[in-house]
Scaffold this active site. Structure first.
Site, PDB file in Angstrom:
ATOM      1  N   GLU A   1       0.839  -1.201   0.000  1.00  8.61           N
ATOM      2  CA  GLU A   1       0.000   0.000   0.000  1.00  8.61           C
ATOM      3  C   GLU A   1       0.873   1.250   0.000  1.00  8.61           C
ATOM      4  OE1 GLU A   1      -1.703   3.082   2.630  1.00  8.61           O
ATOM      5  OE2 GLU A   1      -1.480   1.215   3.742  1.00  8.61           O
TER       6      GLU A   1
ATOM      7  N   LYS B   1      -6.749   0.816  12.298  1.00 16.07           N
ATOM      8  CA  LYS B   1      -6.223   1.993  12.985  1.00 16.07           C
ATOM      9  C   LYS B   1      -6.936   2.174  14.319  1.00 16.07           C
ATOM     10  CE  LYS B   1      -7.475   4.087   9.358  1.00 16.07           C
ATOM     11  NZ  LYS B   1      -7.846   5.104   8.371  1.00 16.07           N
TER      12      LYS B   1
END
Ligand code: PSU
Ligand code: MN
Length: 305
Positions: A29, A161
């Site tokens: 990513e 996250k």
């Protein structure tokens, strides 16, 4: 067996030949490079990860948009431009066409990276943490979750996250039929912290076991992604209390400043680094590197099966 990649996708020569030879490949990513880490730590990490993944016998394929070209695998100078550019977009799946037509530079989110990887015939990707369901009643749900529900790529991460609503993120994944596989843990890791108190849906203790489970998942659900969760390395992890306190403050600041949508994550991550004297940055770097290396091991096992 493999179909030709779509015309809009540019695949680098090393990635193309690794794929043609059936060698292990892992997509990486790039929003984390463009929006998740400060310069020049971002470039140093991105370069180091590519070298180390290669030395584990796996071809790295960083996904990004380079001058409008949707790319699987970057040349060294492209990686440097991406990391150091002052004008660079955060590209989720919805943004691919827009950024492509603009001829711009962009770092791809987990959702866009999964989609591009799959389009090029790559089954595995690594990141830091996925997006998910945000806290509160904003209705903000990351496209990463929808992509996991509809694209058969396994995503190696350190959980979601920690700024998110983790219980609701896990509920969403369950609803969508996405397995959440803990590697060396049966708890969903909380990104900077190793634990969340929340269970994964499965647990494995080796790359081989992870590969077997993913392969079996794809036999049964050939269109669905999977999450492979690896906790942040012990020596770099930050305690949940420290994260929660800093996070509470950063979230209040974000609300006061009127920051919303795709700007939230970069803002919060930046403030957390300041509020924890760099501890979250050290954790972020350590877990990104660790995820890519574990991912490389997994890629090797997937090819072997
Ligand atoms: N985690 C990080 N840094 C990041 C991201 C996650 O530590 O930059 C990025 C990833 O690219 C993830 C994206 O896919 O945030 C999710 O953003 P959103 O919630 O806007 O979908
Ligand atoms: Mn979002």
């Amino acid at each position: 067996m493999r179909v030709d990649p779509p015309v809009w996708l540019r695949i680098s020569d090393p990635v193309r030949s690794a794929l043609a030879l059936g060698r292990p490949v892992i997509a990486l990513e790039s929003t984390v490079i463009t929006h998740g880490l400060p310069r020049p730590a971002n470039l140093e990490l991105a370069r180091r990860v590519e070298v180390e993944v290669l030395s584990h016998g796996c071809q790295p394929a960083t996904v990004a948009v380079i001058d409008g070209q949707i790319s699987l695998g970057l040349a060294a100078d492209e990686l440097e431009r991406l990391a150091m550019a002052s004008e660079v977009e955060k590209v989720s799946r919805r943004d691919l066409a827009t950024v492509s037509l603009k001829g711009a530079l962009g770092g791809t989110t987990v959702a866009a990276t999964m989609f591009v990887a799959h389009s090029g015939g790559v089954q595995l990707m690594a990141t830091g943490g996925i997006g998910g369901v945000h806290r509160g009643a904003t209705g903000d749900v990351s496209a990463d979750l929808h992509e996991l529900a509809q694209t058969p790529v396994a995503v190696v991460c350190a959980g979601a996250k920690s700024i998110l609503d983790l219980p609701r993120t896990l509920e969403w994944l369950e609803t969508a039929g996405v397995p959440v596989i803990g590697w060396g843990t049966d708890e969903f890791p909380a990104f900077f912290s190793r634990t969340s108190g929340l269970p994964t849906s499965a647990s494995v203790s080796s790359a081989e076991a992870a590969a077997r489970l993913i392969q079996s998942h794809w036999r049964i659900s050939p269109k669905c992604g999977a999450l492979v969760c690896v906790p942040c390395p012990e020596n770099a992890a930050v305690s949940p209390d420290v994260i929660e306190a800093a996070l509470d403050q950063a979230l209040v600041e974000a609300e006061k400043a009127g920051i919303t949508g795709n700007a939230i994550t970069p803002f919060i991550l930046g403030r957390l680094v300041e509020l924890t004297d760099g501890a979250t940055l050290r954790a972020n770097l350590a877990l990104l590197r660790n995820n890519a290396l574990r991912g490389a091991e997994l890629a090797v096992e997937l090819v072997r099966l």
